[in-house]
Design an enzyme around this catalytic site. Structure first.
Site, PDB file in Angstrom:
ATOM      1  N   ASP A  91      -2.762  -8.556  -4.622  1.00 33.47           N
ATOM      2  CA  ASP A  91      -3.502  -7.511  -5.644  1.00 33.47           C
ATOM      3  C   ASP A  91      -2.326  -7.465  -6.783  1.00 33.47           C
ATOM      4  O   ASP A  91      -2.342  -6.333  -7.388  1.00 33.47           O
ATOM      5  CB  ASP A  91      -3.622  -6.116  -4.813  1.00 33.47           C
ATOM      6  N   ILE A 131       0.124  -8.102  -0.364  1.00 28.28           N
ATOM      7  CA  ILE A 131      -0.638  -6.905  -0.828  1.00 28.28           C
ATOM      8  C   ILE A 131       0.326  -5.602  -0.972  1.00 28.28           C
ATOM      9  O   ILE A 131       0.970  -5.570   0.028  1.00 28.28           O
ATOM     10  CB  ILE A 131      -1.894  -6.577  -0.067  1.00 28.28           C
ATOM     11  N   HIS A 132       0.447  -4.994  -2.065  1.00 25.52           N
ATOM     12  CA  HIS A 132       1.232  -3.716  -2.082  1.00 25.52           C
ATOM     13  C   HIS A 132       0.533  -2.637  -2.697  1.00 25.52           C
ATOM     14  O   HIS A 132       1.308  -1.450  -2.796  1.00 25.52           O
ATOM     15  CB  HIS A 132       2.588  -4.123  -2.547  1.00 25.52           C
ATOM     16  N   ARG A 133      -0.688  -2.741  -3.471  1.00 22.98           N
ATOM     17  CA  ARG A 133      -0.977  -1.565  -4.390  1.00 22.98           C
ATOM     18  C   ARG A 133      -1.404  -0.241  -3.492  1.00 22.98           C
ATOM     19  O   ARG A 133      -1.875  -0.536  -2.450  1.00 22.98           O
ATOM     20  CB  ARG A 133      -2.172  -2.071  -5.275  1.00 22.98           C
TER      21      ARG A 133
END
Length: 364
Positions: free
Chosen positions: A283, A204-206
């Site tokens: 994401d 996850i990085h958004r």
């Protein structure tokens, strides 16, 4: 015909690699690579050049750190100098990152034609920086290469001339097709002491998920819930790691049992981990596509997706309420064998880059 291919962030390398190879097969096309430096460390940049058999960039812009506005301005100035030297026929940009829009704008302002690969994708969420980048880049582009029918529909609805739009397939899948066997030969699972389908892969990085303390705590709750069901591999993105440290949450992550935190993986290693996962939680836009091709269940922790074909035809499911409990329930369903059946979308066949090369060869 001289084409300058822009790379900056990790997904760009994966998309430009098959394009550069396709262009180099034709003496009439001179293909050069410009690296903005948006991802500049070894793991997020150099390793992808090595694994994807990309030559060293012809230019490295070394963009500054700082806000998106500062980075955009820096790229505009530095890339303008390259355009003055090279005088290309086309600037080709891929995806939706800061480098994509900045280089497209610099080219358009200089009177050089712009080609956008992955054009027409829309999430409907204008709060996403990537969505703004997509819309503005498409408006500046003279050739728009589309991965799925929804992209064609979006561009026509926005008034883009149909003659500029080309439904060619997905160059990210070109790389997956080309390197899937090589990825499996690395034996990443054996190195990590893992067995197929015995783990859940999370990345996850958004900004909406990791740039606030509240978002990170929701992510940690998601990981905690899912780790109670099966071993979790958390492939941690540098942005996510930085923010966990910023908000003092690293110790909370380390305290969750049944979780193995992995540093950012190379392209080949991550393909191998994806292909053998029981389920992938992400994401990332590209991972939605890759899991669809690999026929691996994917749960996308976002309110909307710009890649609807991965949900409509593929193995992807959208967790639009951003609720860790919803993710946990979906994982239970998948582990119990109630898996969404998916199909590979049209033209995701490993030949998109060749189609794009042919279109350039037939362009005046």
């Amino acid at each position: 015909m001289k084409i300058l291919n822009i790379v900056g962030a990790r997904p760009n390398f994966v998309k430009v690699a098959p394009l550069h190879r396709a262009f180099r097969r034709y003496p009439l096309i001179q293909s050069k690579i410009i690296h903005t430096g948006q991802h500049y460390d070894t793991v997020m940049s150099d390793i992808f050049f090595d694994q994807l058999d990309l030559p060293r960039p012809d230019y490295y812009l070394g963009m500054c750190a700082g806000t998106t506005t500062r980075q955009t301005a820096d790229i505009l100035c530095k890339f303008e100098n390259v355009l003055t030297i090279e005088q290309p026929d086309w600037v080709l940009v891929v995806g939706d990152v800061t480098s994509t829009l900045a280089c497209a704008l610099a080219a358009a302002q200089t009177g050089i034609r712009v080609a956008h690969v992955e054009a027409g994708l829309r999430s409907g969420d204008n709060q996403m920086p990537e969505e703004r980048n997509r819309i503005l880049t498409d408006a500046l582009s003279d050739r728009l290469f589309v991965t799925e029918q929804a992209g064609v529909d979006n561009l026509k609805r926005e008034g883009i001339d149909a003659d500029k739009i080309h439904f060619v397939g997905n160059v990210m899948i070109d790389s997956l097709v080309a390197y899937r066997t090589k990825a499996s030969e690395l034996n990443t699972l054996g190195t990590l002491g893992l067995l197929p389908e015995q783990y859940i892969l999370i990345t996850i990085h958004r900004s909406a998920n990791v740039d606030s303390e509240a978002g990170l705590k929701k992510l940690l709750q998601l990981i905690d819930n899912v780790a109670s069901l099966k071993l979790v591999l958390f492939a941690i993105h540098p942005r996510t790691l930085t923010n966990l440290r910023k908000f003092g949450l690293i110790s909370q992550l380390e305290a969750i049992p049944n979780v193995r935190v992995l540093e950012p993986q190379g392209y080949l290693e991550f393909i191998n981990l994806m292909e053998n996962a029981a389920v992938v939680i992400t994401d990332s836009g590209g991972i939605q596509e890759e899991t669809t091709y690999l026929q691996v269940p994917c749960l996308t922790f976002r309110q909307s997706t710009e890649r609807p074909v991965t949900v409509e035809l593929g193995t992807n499911q959208l967790i639009s309420d951003l609720n860790p409990e919803t993710v946990t329930q979906q994982v239970r369903e998948i582990l119990a064998g109630r898996v969404k059946i998916g199909w590979i979308p049209p033209l995701w066949d490993g030949k998109a880059a060749e189609r794009i090369a042919q279109i350039f060869l037939n362009t005046e």
